[in-house]
Design an enzyme around this catalytic site. Structure first.
Site, mmCIF file in Angstrom:
data_model
loop_
_atom_site.group_PDB
_atom_site.id
_atom_site.type_symbol
_atom_site.label_atom_id
_atom_site.label_comp_id
_atom_site.label_asym_id
_atom_site.label_seq_id
_atom_site.Cartn_x
_atom_site.Cartn_y
_atom_site.Cartn_z
ATOM 1 N N HIS A 1 1.090 -1.125 -0.117
ATOM 2 C CA HIS A 1 0.217 0.139 0.039
ATOM 3 C C HIS A 1 0.745 1.428 0.058
ATOM 4 C CE1 HIS A 1 -3.134 -2.868 1.124
ATOM 5 N NE2 HIS A 1 -4.121 -1.858 0.695
ATOM 6 N N LYS B 1 -0.844 4.869 4.562
ATOM 7 C CA LYS B 1 -1.590 4.022 5.170
ATOM 8 C C LYS B 1 -1.104 3.768 6.673
ATOM 9 C CE LYS B 1 -3.980 -0.402 4.729
ATOM 10 N NZ LYS B 1 -5.163 0.093 5.020
#
Length: 266
Positions: free
Chosen positions: A156, A160
């Protein structure tokens, strides 16, 4: 004419929040009535998402917005620290919830499930709104019947906050529910650097990567005697999540309980 579902979005200044505002504003069956973000300073939603004709200003107090606007649905893309209280506040007054924020623990999910049942309103906790990601999880669950040895790599963007991702956790849970046996541990294995073998959820190793330039990606890697199988999903643009978000908003209005995972609404 069918009445539009009245929707508010929390976490409206985030990347997923902005895309969700656009998607709701562009859907004929949904009405965007308010947008909330703790960082809001009265910005116009029309300016934020580039859609003219929306007379909505960003607000920063969700409890006030819930009381004043009385929406049908709250969509939450906030953060792990805020999402539980946000959802609880909404459910207590009979507002349906769509939760895209990851980070809820098992105790919090159980409490939301109990509250949804008491109030007879639906709440959807969705680790991933991409149809392709849901299929990836389903395929991985099926493969686990034949390949019990498996590891997950989730990748990600570097902003995040939580690790591993909700998608990775859900994938591991589905694999464990479907594989007939769990392989024995390699008792001789040791880590030269702590944590380098990843997290362990029911003997499924999960490895988290966080880098700029990424959005949301996951590989499920199976190994067997003389062969391997890799199942991968990539999200290259957050717009790819929006058909799922819109679908879940509409579907959850027909439910009176907690639903975990988009596959249970398809």
């Amino acid at each position: 004419m069918k009445q539009k579902a009245r929707v508010i979005v929390a976490g409206a200044l985030g990347k997923m929040g902005k895309e969700t505002l656009k998607a709701i504003a562009g859907d004929e069956e949904l009405e965007l009535i308010a947008a909330v973000d703790i960082k809001a300073k009265g910005e116009k939603v029309a300016d934020l998402i580039g859609i003219a004709g929306l007379d909505i200003s960003l607000e920063n107090d969700l409890d006030e917005v819930l009381e004043n606007y009385q929406p049908d649905v709250l969509v939450d893309f906030t953060n792990p620290q805020a999402v539980f209280n946000n959802a609880r506040s909404a459910l207590k007054i009979g507002v349906f919830c769509v939760i895209g924020t990851t980070g809820l623990n098992e105790i919090e999910i159980k409490e939301l499930e109990k509250l949804a049942g008491e109030k007879q309103v639906g709440v959807a906790i969705i680790p991933n709104f991409a149809i392709g990601a849901v299929l990836m999880m389903k395929f991985a669950s099926e493969a686990a019947k034949y390949f019990p040895e498996v590891e997950i790599i989730e990748l990600h963007h570097d902003q995040k906050m939580d690790a591993p991702s909700g998608t990775a956790i859900k994938t591991a849970e589905m694999i464990n529910a479907n594989r007939p046996l769990r392989p024995p541990r390699n008792v001789r294995e040791f880590e030269k650097i702590a944590g380098c073998r990843g997290g362990d959820l029911g003997q499924v190793r999960i490895h988290s990567v966080r880098l700029p330039g990424l959005i949301a990606h996951q590989e499920v890697i199976f190994g067997g005697a003389g062969q391997g199988l890799k199942i991968r999903h990539d999200s290259f643009d957050r717009a790819g999540f929006m058909p799922g978000v819109v679908m879940v908003i509409k579907k959850i209005l027909q439910r009176k309980e907690l639903v975990y995972g988009m596959e249970n609404l398809l």
